[in-house]
Design an enzyme around this catalytic site. Sequence first.
Site, PDB file in Angstrom:
ATOM      1  N   TYR A  47      35.947  -9.868 -21.576  1.00 43.64           N
ATOM      2  CA  TYR A  47      35.062 -10.278 -20.931  1.00 43.64           C
ATOM      3  C   TYR A  47      33.883 -10.368 -21.969  1.00 43.64           C
ATOM      4  O   TYR A  47      33.643 -10.999 -23.231  1.00 43.64           O
ATOM      5  CB  TYR A  47      34.143  -9.501 -19.603  1.00 43.64           C
ATOM      6  CG  TYR A  47      33.070 -10.288 -19.527  1.00 43.64           C
ATOM      7  CD1 TYR A  47      33.172 -11.837 -19.059  1.00 43.64           C
ATOM      8  CD2 TYR A  47      32.484 -10.452 -19.376  1.00 43.64           C
ATOM      9  CE1 TYR A  47      32.092 -11.868 -17.967  1.00 43.64           C
ATOM     10  CE2 TYR A  47      31.026 -10.328 -18.647  1.00 43.64           C
ATOM     11  CZ  TYR A  47      30.854 -11.720 -18.454  1.00 43.64           C
ATOM     12  OH  TYR A  47      29.526 -12.642 -18.303  1.00 43.64           O
ATOM     13  N   SER A  74      25.996 -13.985 -22.247  1.00 42.53           N
ATOM     14  CA  SER A  74      26.878 -12.312 -21.130  1.00 42.53           C
ATOM     15  C   SER A  74      25.339 -11.890 -21.931  1.00 42.53           C
ATOM     16  O   SER A  74      25.235 -11.961 -23.271  1.00 42.53           O
ATOM     17  CB  SER A  74      27.546 -12.409 -20.449  1.00 42.53           C
ATOM     18  OG  SER A  74      26.883 -10.769 -20.297  1.00 42.53           O
TER      19      SER A  74
HETATM   20  N1  LIG Z   1      26.204 -13.295 -12.087  1.00 44.60           N
HETATM   21  C1  LIG Z   1      25.912 -12.853 -13.102  1.00 44.60           C
HETATM   22  O1  LIG Z   1      25.611 -11.833 -13.358  1.00 44.60           O
HETATM   23  C2  LIG Z   1      26.425 -13.325 -14.884  1.00 44.60           C
HETATM   24  C3  LIG Z   1      25.965 -12.416 -15.892  1.00 44.60           C
HETATM   25  C4  LIG Z   1      26.275 -12.985 -17.159  1.00 44.60           C
HETATM   26  C5  LIG Z   1      27.213 -13.415 -17.244  1.00 44.60           C
HETATM   27  N2  LIG Z   1      27.388 -15.329 -16.744  1.00 44.60           N
HETATM   28  C6  LIG Z   1      28.254 -15.858 -17.037  1.00 44.60           C
HETATM   29  O2  LIG Z   1      27.567 -17.208 -16.185  1.00 44.60           O
HETATM   30  C7  LIG Z   1      28.537 -17.803 -15.803  1.00 44.60           C
HETATM   31  C8  LIG Z   1      28.576 -18.512 -14.386  1.00 44.60           C
HETATM   32  O3  LIG Z   1      29.203 -17.485 -13.878  1.00 44.60           O
HETATM   33  P1  LIG Z   1      28.651 -17.055 -12.115  1.00 44.60           P
HETATM   34  O4  LIG Z   1      27.861 -15.964 -11.463  1.00 44.60           O
HETATM   35  O5  LIG Z   1      27.837 -18.521 -12.315  1.00 44.60           O
HETATM   36  O6  LIG Z   1      29.564 -16.947 -11.196  1.00 44.60           O
HETATM   37  P2  LIG Z   1      30.800 -18.216 -10.040  1.00 44.60           P
HETATM   38  O7  LIG Z   1      31.604 -17.035 -10.308  1.00 44.60           O
HETATM   39  O8  LIG Z   1      29.461 -17.701  -9.122  1.00 44.60           O
HETATM   40  O9  LIG Z   1      30.750 -19.339 -10.558  1.00 44.60           O
HETATM   41  C9  LIG Z   1      31.830 -19.530 -11.762  1.00 44.60           C
HETATM   42  C10 LIG Z   1      32.245 -20.883 -11.597  1.00 44.60           C
HETATM   43  O10 LIG Z   1      33.722 -20.796 -12.740  1.00 44.60           O
HETATM   44  C11 LIG Z   1      35.144 -21.517 -11.865  1.00 44.60           C
HETATM   45  N3  LIG Z   1      35.885 -21.101 -12.693  1.00 44.60           N
HETATM   46  C12 LIG Z   1      36.517 -19.886 -13.053  1.00 44.60           C
HETATM   47  N4  LIG Z   1      37.523 -19.988 -13.995  1.00 44.60           N
HETATM   48  C13 LIG Z   1      37.787 -21.893 -13.752  1.00 44.60           C
HETATM   49  C14 LIG Z   1      37.934 -22.722 -14.831  1.00 44.60           C
HETATM   50  N5  LIG Z   1      39.520 -22.064 -15.763  1.00 44.60           N
HETATM   51  N6  LIG Z   1      37.901 -23.485 -15.645  1.00 44.60           N
HETATM   52  C15 LIG Z   1      36.488 -24.660 -15.043  1.00 44.60           C
HETATM   53  N7  LIG Z   1      36.034 -23.497 -13.840  1.00 44.60           N
HETATM   54  C16 LIG Z   1      36.691 -22.389 -12.979  1.00 44.60           C
HETATM   55  C17 LIG Z   1      34.643 -20.715 -11.034  1.00 44.60           C
HETATM   56  O11 LIG Z   1      36.120 -21.540 -10.072  1.00 44.60           O
HETATM   57  C18 LIG Z   1      33.208 -20.807  -9.931  1.00 44.60           C
HETATM   58  O12 LIG Z   1      32.593 -21.514  -9.677  1.00 44.60           O
HETATM   59  C19 LIG Z   1      30.033 -17.102 -16.252  1.00 44.60           C
HETATM   60  O13 LIG Z   1      30.296 -17.622 -17.756  1.00 44.60           O
HETATM   61  C20 LIG Z   1      29.386 -15.915 -15.951  1.00 44.60           C
HETATM   62  O14 LIG Z   1      30.087 -15.663 -17.282  1.00 44.60           O
HETATM   63  C21 LIG Z   1      26.781 -14.238 -14.780  1.00 44.60           C
END
Ligand SMILES: NC(=O)c1ccc[n+]([C@@H]2O[C@H](COP(=O)([O-])OP(=O)(O)OC[C@H]3O[C@@H](n4cnc5c(N)ncnc54)[C@H](O)[C@@H]3O)[C@@H](O)[C@H]2O)c1
Length: 249
Positions: free
Chosen positions: A154, A141
């Site tokens: 985080y 991130s």
């Molecule tokens: N959306 C954003 O703005 C953003 C920004 C920077 C980084 N990220 C990173 O991108 C990645 C994906 O996030 P997203 O935005 O698609 O979120 P999201 O919540 O849509 O998807 C995350 C997925 O991870 C799964 N998950 C949670 N805990 C888990 C576990 N213990 N084991 C296996 N799966 C698990 C959830 O069930 C979900 O399906 C994450 O690592 C997040 O930190 C997201």
Amino acid sequence: MKDKVIIITGAGSGIGQATAILAGSQGAKVIVSDVNQEGGEATVNEIIKNGGTASFIYCDVANKEDIKAIFAQTLSLHKKLDCLVNNAGIHGEVNLTHEYSDEMYEKVVAINQTGVFYCMKEGLRILHEQGNGGSIVNVSSLAGISGARNLSAYTASKHAVVGLTKAAAQEYGRFNIRINVICPAIIETPMADDLTMGDPASVEIIKQLIPMQRFGQPKEVAKSIVWLCSDDSSYINGQELRVDGGMKA
Ligand SMILES: NC(=O)c1ccc[n+]([C@@H]2O[C@H](COP(=O)([O-])OP(=O)(O)OC[C@H]3O[C@@H](n4cnc5c(N)ncnc54)[C@H](O)[C@@H]3O)[C@@H](O)[C@H]2O)c1
């Protein structure tokens, strides 16, 4: 990506789901993994509907046994592994550091950081044994390269993911195994909705901080991840790639 076997954690939603669907559309054999079975199965159905190959395997990345099992099942299904995307993550509490709960700190680190370490360990062991190279993409991130207020666990865990990536890139480059990390800004997924809490005023303020004046789409991150998995990025190793609309420029 044709015939590459790829494991994607957290592929039942958001960025992971978009990555799985894109990889599947390019001919990869996709292992869709999540704790969210319903979301994971929806991802698999979408890939199969598009003529691709995918299977759902439940895996809680905070559980070492689940992690071992998903790699073993992948090998028994496809006899090889080519790529791993460590995407699963949670944002945890939104709180000042001195008020942040110990329990949530440990949970965030277990999923976002230690989970990535154990998945990398299993994936690297297999790729190293196979001797055919491979690619690992970790999802960090912007909070992995600078501080995010009220998100101490985080921020710490996402910095660790960048560190794990760079150490492994130094170690495995000689085996043609590339490890890179993606650092997205705000991407329109359920996680981001939850963090901005659907508050239109704060959403507009945050957008003004981004040169492109908009949030990213999961598909835009997916394209970068799939590119890093593919042979098109054959000399890219140890990079932290910001997918942030220029926010940190
Ligand atoms: N959306 C954003 O703005 C953003 C920004 C920077 C980084 N990220 C990173 O991108 C990645 C994906 O996030 P997203 O935005 O698609 O979120 P999201 O919540 O849509 O998807 C995350 C997925 O991870 C799964 N998950 C949670 N805990 C888990 C576990 N213990 N084991 C296996 N799966 C698990 C959830 O069930 C979900 O399906 C994450 O690592 C997040 O930190 C997201």
